[in-house]
Motif scaffolding. Structure first.
Motif, PDB file in Angstrom:
ATOM      1  N   ASP A   9       2.166   3.110  15.698  1.00 58.17           N
ATOM      2  CA  ASP A   9       1.938   4.012  14.567  1.00 58.17           C
ATOM      3  C   ASP A   9       2.058   3.366  13.187  1.00 58.17           C
ATOM      4  OD1 ASP A   9       1.127   6.163  15.874  1.00 58.17           O
ATOM      5  OD2 ASP A   9       2.948   7.353  15.637  1.00 58.17           O
ATOM      6  N   PRO A  10       3.169   2.713  12.892  1.00 61.05           N
ATOM      7  CA  PRO A  10       3.318   2.239  11.505  1.00 61.05           C
ATOM      8  C   PRO A  10       2.250   1.229  11.117  1.00 61.05           C
ATOM      9  CG  PRO A  10       5.332   1.905  12.774  1.00 61.05           C
ATOM     10  CD  PRO A  10       4.285   2.307  13.718  1.00 61.05           C
ATOM     11  N   LEU A  11       1.709   0.519  12.095  1.00 63.39           N
ATOM     12  CA  LEU A  11       0.712  -0.513  11.775  1.00 63.39           C
ATOM     13  C   LEU A  11      -0.582   0.106  11.250  1.00 63.39           C
ATOM     14  CD1 LEU A  11       1.337  -2.876  14.797  1.00 63.39           C
ATOM     15  CD2 LEU A  11       1.940  -3.280  12.424  1.00 63.39           C
ATOM     16  N   VAL A  12      -0.921   1.287  11.778  1.00 65.27           N
ATOM     17  CA  VAL A  12      -2.145   1.957  11.301  1.00 65.27           C
ATOM     18  C   VAL A  12      -1.981   2.327   9.822  1.00 65.27           C
ATOM     19  CG1 VAL A  12      -3.641   3.970  11.597  1.00 65.27           C
ATOM     20  CG2 VAL A  12      -2.708   2.827  13.598  1.00 65.27           C
ATOM     21  N   GLU A  13      -0.832   2.908   9.488  1.00 66.95           N
ATOM     22  CA  GLU A  13      -0.570   3.274   8.086  1.00 66.95           C
ATOM     23  C   GLU A  13      -0.534   2.026   7.202  1.00 66.95           C
ATOM     24  OE1 GLU A  13       1.149   4.691  10.545  1.00 66.95           O
ATOM     25  OE2 GLU A  13       0.993   6.851  10.261  1.00 66.95           O
ATOM     26  N   GLN A  14       0.117   0.991   7.726  1.00 64.04           N
ATOM     27  CA  GLN A  14       0.224  -0.253   6.936  1.00 64.04           C
ATOM     28  C   GLN A  14      -1.155  -0.834   6.640  1.00 64.04           C
ATOM     29  OE1 GLN A  14       2.917  -2.844   9.031  1.00 64.04           O
ATOM     30  NE2 GLN A  14       4.645  -1.485   8.646  1.00 64.04           N
ATOM     31  N   ALA A  15      -2.026  -0.768   7.638  1.00 66.36           N
ATOM     32  CA  ALA A  15      -3.379  -1.288   7.435  1.00 66.36           C
ATOM     33  C   ALA A  15      -4.142  -0.418   6.446  1.00 66.36           C
ATOM     34  CB  ALA A  15      -4.113  -1.342   8.763  1.00 66.36           C
ATOM     35  N   LEU A  16      -3.889   0.892   6.497  1.00 67.67           N
ATOM     36  CA  LEU A  16      -4.596   1.796   5.579  1.00 67.67           C
ATOM     37  C   LEU A  16      -4.102   1.654   4.138  1.00 67.67           C
ATOM     38  CD1 LEU A  16      -4.769   4.933   7.865  1.00 67.67           C
ATOM     39  CD2 LEU A  16      -6.742   3.808   6.854  1.00 67.67           C
ATOM     40  N   VAL A  17      -2.804   1.342   4.002  1.00 71.64           N
ATOM     41  CA  VAL A  17      -2.277   1.111   2.650  1.00 71.64           C
ATOM     42  C   VAL A  17      -2.932  -0.139   2.069  1.00 71.64           C
ATOM     43  CG1 VAL A  17      -0.207   0.455   1.355  1.00 71.64           C
ATOM     44  CG2 VAL A  17      -0.088   2.299   3.024  1.00 71.64           C
TER      45      VAL A  17
ATOM     46  N   VAL B 146      -0.091   9.151  -6.750  1.00 75.03           N
ATOM     47  CA  VAL B 146      -0.408   7.868  -6.100  1.00 75.03           C
ATOM     48  C   VAL B 146      -1.525   8.070  -5.065  1.00 75.03           C
ATOM     49  CG1 VAL B 146       0.495   6.098  -4.528  1.00 75.03           C
ATOM     50  CG2 VAL B 146       1.888   6.860  -6.446  1.00 75.03           C
ATOM     51  N   PHE B 147      -1.366   9.097  -4.247  1.00 73.44           N
ATOM     52  CA  PHE B 147      -2.315   9.380  -3.162  1.00 73.44           C
ATOM     53  C   PHE B 147      -3.722   9.663  -3.719  1.00 73.44           C
ATOM     54  CE2 PHE B 147      -4.165  12.385  -0.047  1.00 73.44           C
ATOM     55  CZ  PHE B 147      -4.081  11.610   1.093  1.00 73.44           C
ATOM     56  N   LEU B 148      -3.775  10.484  -4.773  1.00 71.98           N
ATOM     57  CA  LEU B 148      -5.084  10.856  -5.345  1.00 71.98           C
ATOM     58  C   LEU B 148      -5.749   9.674  -6.046  1.00 71.98           C
ATOM     59  CD1 LEU B 148      -4.136  14.371  -6.762  1.00 71.98           C
ATOM     60  CD2 LEU B 148      -5.549  13.897  -4.758  1.00 71.98           C
ATOM     61  N   LEU B 149      -4.928   8.881  -6.737  1.00 73.87           N
ATOM     62  CA  LEU B 149      -5.510   7.720  -7.421  1.00 73.87           C
ATOM     63  C   LEU B 149      -6.086   6.736  -6.397  1.00 73.87           C
ATOM     64  CD1 LEU B 149      -2.986   7.022 -10.340  1.00 73.87           C
ATOM     65  CD2 LEU B 149      -5.302   7.920 -10.528  1.00 73.87           C
ATOM     66  N   VAL B 168       4.446  -2.212  -7.507  1.00 74.73           N
ATOM     67  CA  VAL B 168       3.436  -2.141  -6.438  1.00 74.73           C
ATOM     68  C   VAL B 168       4.103  -1.750  -5.111  1.00 74.73           C
ATOM     69  CG1 VAL B 168       1.697  -3.452  -5.150  1.00 74.73           C
ATOM     70  CG2 VAL B 168       1.912  -3.775  -7.594  1.00 74.73           C
ATOM     71  N   GLY B 169       5.317  -2.247  -4.894  1.00 73.30           N
ATOM     72  CA  GLY B 169       6.049  -1.915  -3.678  1.00 73.30           C
ATOM     73  C   GLY B 169       6.290  -0.408  -3.541  1.00 73.30           C
ATOM     74  N   SER B 170       6.614   0.237  -4.660  1.00 75.87           N
ATOM     75  CA  SER B 170       6.845   1.691  -4.628  1.00 75.87           C
ATOM     76  C   SER B 170       5.539   2.425  -4.334  1.00 75.87           C
ATOM     77  CB  SER B 170       7.382   2.188  -5.967  1.00 75.87           C
ATOM     78  OG  SER B 170       8.505   1.468  -6.336  1.00 75.87           O
ATOM     79  N   VAL B 171       4.451   1.924  -4.890  1.00 81.11           N
ATOM     80  CA  VAL B 171       3.138   2.547  -4.637  1.00 81.11           C
ATOM     81  C   VAL B 171       2.841   2.476  -3.136  1.00 81.11           C
ATOM     82  CG1 VAL B 171       0.642   2.306  -5.033  1.00 81.11           C
ATOM     83  CG2 VAL B 171       2.230   2.018  -6.932  1.00 81.11           C
ATOM     84  N   LYS B 172       3.108   1.324  -2.535  1.00 80.64           N
ATOM     85  CA  LYS B 172       2.860   1.145  -1.092  1.00 80.64           C
ATOM     86  C   LYS B 172       3.716   2.109  -0.277  1.00 80.64           C
ATOM     87  CE  LYS B 172       1.338  -3.655  -0.778  1.00 80.64           C
ATOM     88  NZ  LYS B 172       1.666  -4.981  -0.267  1.00 80.64           N
ATOM     89  N   THR B 173       4.984   2.235  -0.690  1.00 83.45           N
ATOM     90  CA  THR B 173       5.894   3.132   0.042  1.00 83.45           C
ATOM     91  C   THR B 173       5.404   4.579  -0.035  1.00 83.45           C
ATOM     92  OG1 THR B 173       7.666   1.660  -0.606  1.00 83.45           O
ATOM     93  CG2 THR B 173       8.333   3.781   0.283  1.00 83.45           C
TER      94      THR B 173
END
Lengths: 171, 190
Positions: A9-17, B146-149, B168-173
């Motif tokens: 699961d987390p890998l899919v989200e990580q790839a999408l981020v 963040v999500f909409l941008l 950037v780390g917070s944006v990723k989180t």
């Protein structure tokens, strides 16, 4: 077990981020994760497109909005200019106010002279210091000097200098 | 894209003429308005806040130092305005009660591009859009921004970080958490 519910699961989200090489590498070799990522990415893509379409307005709307913004900006400029124009008047009024208050009776400043007693004591101290400096013998050795003078019958050693200095300062 | 006009905006901010400012408004108003519409989910409020955003930008020209792009700076002002708006919105309870808050959710779902898709596919696509909006509504103000941008404005992570004053780390989180919820919601749909 549903193919969507996999252990990665987390890998899919990580790839999408984005910008996660490890996740990308895993997904490239894992079919269920690949399918899952495509589904979510497609839904997000549709979401973005639908919202961009929804927020779209005819040109007349943007023209009207730009016009309103320009009117608001010009009103803001006029307000700032009016405020700036008031500043000199306020300054003049304040200066006038101070001038009127300054002329009122009982408010005149009084010149402050240094206290007389303090000047006298300073002068005496200075005379004392110069006198001590002018002596040929230090104060502690003065009795010995007197004895020498008495035995030799000479004039006092300090008398001339002291009398000169006394005259110069006491004038 | 930055032009001579917009890059000169930072250096000679105080000297900008009304015509130059008007050109900037026309160039960026669509994106600013869309972002605000997504954040406040009320077309009328989005109009007012867009106007307010450009007015604030004009009044604070001297604080723009050209470290980020002009558009990023404008989006940052917009995000702050939307945040203040959310804090001050007294009618939110009544809006939610009357279902007016779902305006953007339903509005966007109705605008799913159909193309050559069958009616059934269009219906499914609309469900997806509603589901994602449903998740976006549950996010905090900052997470939603963040999500909409990222997924409506398709901005890079660094641009988002600049626009919202985040690392950037917070944006990723924020994105990671939002995506986990979106995935869960989409899984429930099928």
């Amino acid at each position: 077990m549903n193919s969507n519910e996999n252990a990665h699961d987390p890998l899919v989200e990580q790839a999408l981020v984005g910008f996660d090489l490890a996740a990308e590498h895993h997904i490239a070799h894992c079919e269920p994760c690949q399918t899952e990522r495509e589904k979510v990415a497609e839904a997000l893509c549709r979401f973005g497109a639908a919202n961009r379409e929804y927020a779209n307005r005819p040109n007349s709307f943007w023209e009207q909005q730009a016009e309103s913004i320009r009117a608001a900006q010009q009103a803001s400029v006029r307000r700032s200019r009016a405020t700036l124009a008031l500043v000199p008047s306020v300054v003049v009024l304040l200066l006038l106010g101070f001038a009127v208050l300054g002329r009122a009776p009982g408010v005149r400043p009084v010149a402050v002279a240094p206290p007389l007693a303090q000047t006298d004591s300073d002068h005496e101290l200075l005379v004392g210091v110069e006198r001590a400096m002018g002596r040929r013998t230090p104060l502690a050795l003065e009795p010995a000097t007197l004895m020498v003078e008495e035995s030799s019958g000479n004039e006092p050693l300090n008398s001339t200098d002291e009398s000169k200095e006394r005259r110069s300062h006491e004038n | 894209m930055e032009t001579a006009l917009t890059s000169a905006f930072g250096a000679a901010a105080q000297k900008i003429t009304a015509e130059e400012f008007d050109a900037i408004v026309r160039r960026h108003q669509r994106r600013v308005h869309r972002f605000l519409l997504m954040l406040v989910r009320d077309p009328e409020e989005a109009d007012n806040l867009t106007q307010e955003c450009f007015l604030r930008a004009y009044q604070n020209l001297s604080s723009f130092r050209g470290e980020s792009s002009l558009e990023t700076w404008l989006l940052r002002i917009a995000a702050n305005l939307a945040r203040d708006h959310a804090r001050n919105r007294k009618a939110s309870f009544w809006k939610r009660l009357l279902g007016l808050d779902d305006e953007a959710e339903n509005g966007a779902a109705a605008h799913v591009p159909s193309g050559d898709a069958s009616p059934e596919q269009v219906l499914l696509a609309r469900e997806d859009v509603r589901a994602v909006w449903d998740v976006a509504n549950q996010l905090s103000q900052q997470q939603r921004a963040v999500f909409l941008l990222r997924f409506v404005e398709e901005m890079e992570l660094t641009e988002i970080a600049d626009a919202l004053g985040l690392q950037v780390g917070s944006v990723k989180t924020h994105l990671f958490r939002a995506l986990q919820t979106v995935r869960g919601k989409l899984r429930d749909l099928r």
